[in-house]
Design an enzyme around this catalytic site. Structure first.
Site, PDB file in Angstrom:
ATOM      1  N   ASN A 118       3.518   2.889 -10.509  1.00 58.63           N
ATOM      2  CA  ASN A 118       2.319   2.986 -11.339  1.00 58.63           C
ATOM      3  C   ASN A 118       1.060   3.321 -10.538  1.00 58.63           C
ATOM      4  OD1 ASN A 118       0.508   2.225 -13.759  1.00 58.63           O
ATOM      5  ND2 ASN A 118      -0.127   0.749 -12.192  1.00 58.63           N
TER       6      ASN A 118
ATOM      7  N   THR B 165      -9.404   3.115 -19.025  1.00 58.07           N
ATOM      8  CA  THR B 165      -9.241   2.449 -17.729  1.00 58.07           C
ATOM      9  C   THR B 165     -10.427   2.804 -16.834  1.00 58.07           C
ATOM     10  OG1 THR B 165      -8.068   4.281 -16.665  1.00 58.07           O
ATOM     11  CG2 THR B 165      -6.722   2.706 -17.917  1.00 58.07           C
TER      12      THR B 165
ATOM     13  N   TYR C 215      -5.615  16.372  -9.284  1.00 59.65           N
ATOM     14  CA  TYR C 215      -4.965  15.373 -10.128  1.00 59.65           C
ATOM     15  C   TYR C 215      -3.865  16.003 -10.987  1.00 59.65           C
ATOM     16  CZ  TYR C 215      -4.148  11.583 -13.371  1.00 59.65           C
ATOM     17  OH  TYR C 215      -3.543  10.596 -14.113  1.00 59.65           O
TER      18      TYR C 215
ATOM     19  N   ASP D 249       0.873  -1.171   0.000  1.00 59.26           N
ATOM     20  CA  ASP D 249       0.000   0.000   0.000  1.00 59.26           C
ATOM     21  C   ASP D 249       0.908   1.218   0.000  1.00 59.26           C
ATOM     22  OD1 ASP D 249      -1.638   2.148   0.562  1.00 59.26           O
ATOM     23  OD2 ASP D 249      -2.656   1.213   2.252  1.00 59.26           O
TER      24      ASP D 249
ATOM     25  N   LYS E 233       0.389  15.303 -10.746  1.00 60.20           N
ATOM     26  CA  LYS E 233       1.263  14.755 -11.784  1.00 60.20           C
ATOM     27  C   LYS E 233       2.376  15.741 -12.150  1.00 60.20           C
ATOM     28  CE  LYS E 233      -0.649  10.718 -12.216  1.00 60.20           C
ATOM     29  NZ  LYS E 233       0.069   9.498 -11.807  1.00 60.20           N
TER      30      LYS E 233
END
Length: 241
Positions: A87, A199, A164, A60, A168
């Site tokens: 990932n 996805t 988000y 985790d 990144k």
């Protein structure tokens, strides 16, 4: 020939799972990182049926205790790690305008997308150093590119997700920081943009397949070791920060 090992976090499905499949077919021995042990075991079983040497690994990325335990398992069984692919990631907890997203939401995204790769890379660094020559890939996103996000003509310009996107962007900065430090240990660190891939993140609305997304990550792993470090790539082309 010494078999190379690769750890992929968040690898029980989607891009991580397909990356494990593609690297496994290139004779890497895979550590299939997954937060949920049952899902990890089921995913590993599927890959094993495809002839891939794979071991599920409970990890985790938001838990220091879990990460240290996972590193201890790899240390005991292998004593080194050739490839680390960070990932595991999450999307925004709530898709709202930046002015309305709570700090708690942003913190949750950062805990996985930014602090997770930092924790994992730091914990597995002794094993990467032990490999003699190693590769770290941060799975980032084109939505982290400030050049693309600030260009009104680019498709990403209208995707204004505070948590988000900025996570990144931060991950790209993390990539560069590790790359500068670890180059002297023959450890290359790069970031990969898998593109808008179908996805669970986007309810499978992406136009790219997981096979296409994983191929760019695998290309980074398989590149000639003499190449540059600390770069951001989409497929095989360098992308702007």
């Amino acid at each position: 020939m010494t078999i190379k090992t690769a750890l992929i976090t968040g690898a029980n499905k989607s891009i991580g799972f397909e990356t494990a499949r593609q690297l496994g077919r290139l004779d890497y021995r895979i550590w299939l990182g997954c937060r949920d042990e049952a899902r990890g075991a089921a995913a590993a079983q599927l890959l094993s049926q495809d002839g891939i040497e794979v071991t599920p690994l409970s990890i985790d990325v938001t838990s220091e205790v879990s990460i240290r335990a996972a590193a201890a398992v790899v240390q005991e069984q292998d004593g080194k790690l050739d490839v680390l692919i960070n990932n595991a990631g999450i999307s925004n907890v709530s898709f709202v305008p930046p002015s309305q997203q709570t700090i708690d939401d942003v913190r949750t995204v950062y805990d996985t997308n930014v602090f997770g790769p930092i924790r994992v890379t730091q914990a597995f660094l002794p094993l990467l150093k032990a490999a003699g020559s190693a590769t770290v890939v941060m799975v980032s996103s084109g939505l982290g590119s400030l050049a693309w996000l600030s260009d009104p003509t680019h498709p990403f310009y209208g995707v204004n997700l505070l948590g988000y996107n900025s996570s990144k962007t931060a991950l790209n900065a993390v990539t560069l920081a590790f790359a500068k430090e670890l180059s002297s240990f023959n450890i290359r660190v790069d970031a990969a943009d898998p593109g808008y891939t179908a996805t669970d993140f986007n309810n499978h609305s992406g136009y790219r397949t997981v096979e296409q997304a994983a191929a760019g990550i695998v290309w980074l792993v398989e590149r000639d070791g003499g190449g540059p470090t600390g770069r951001f790539y989409f497929e095989t082309e360098q992308a702007p920060w």
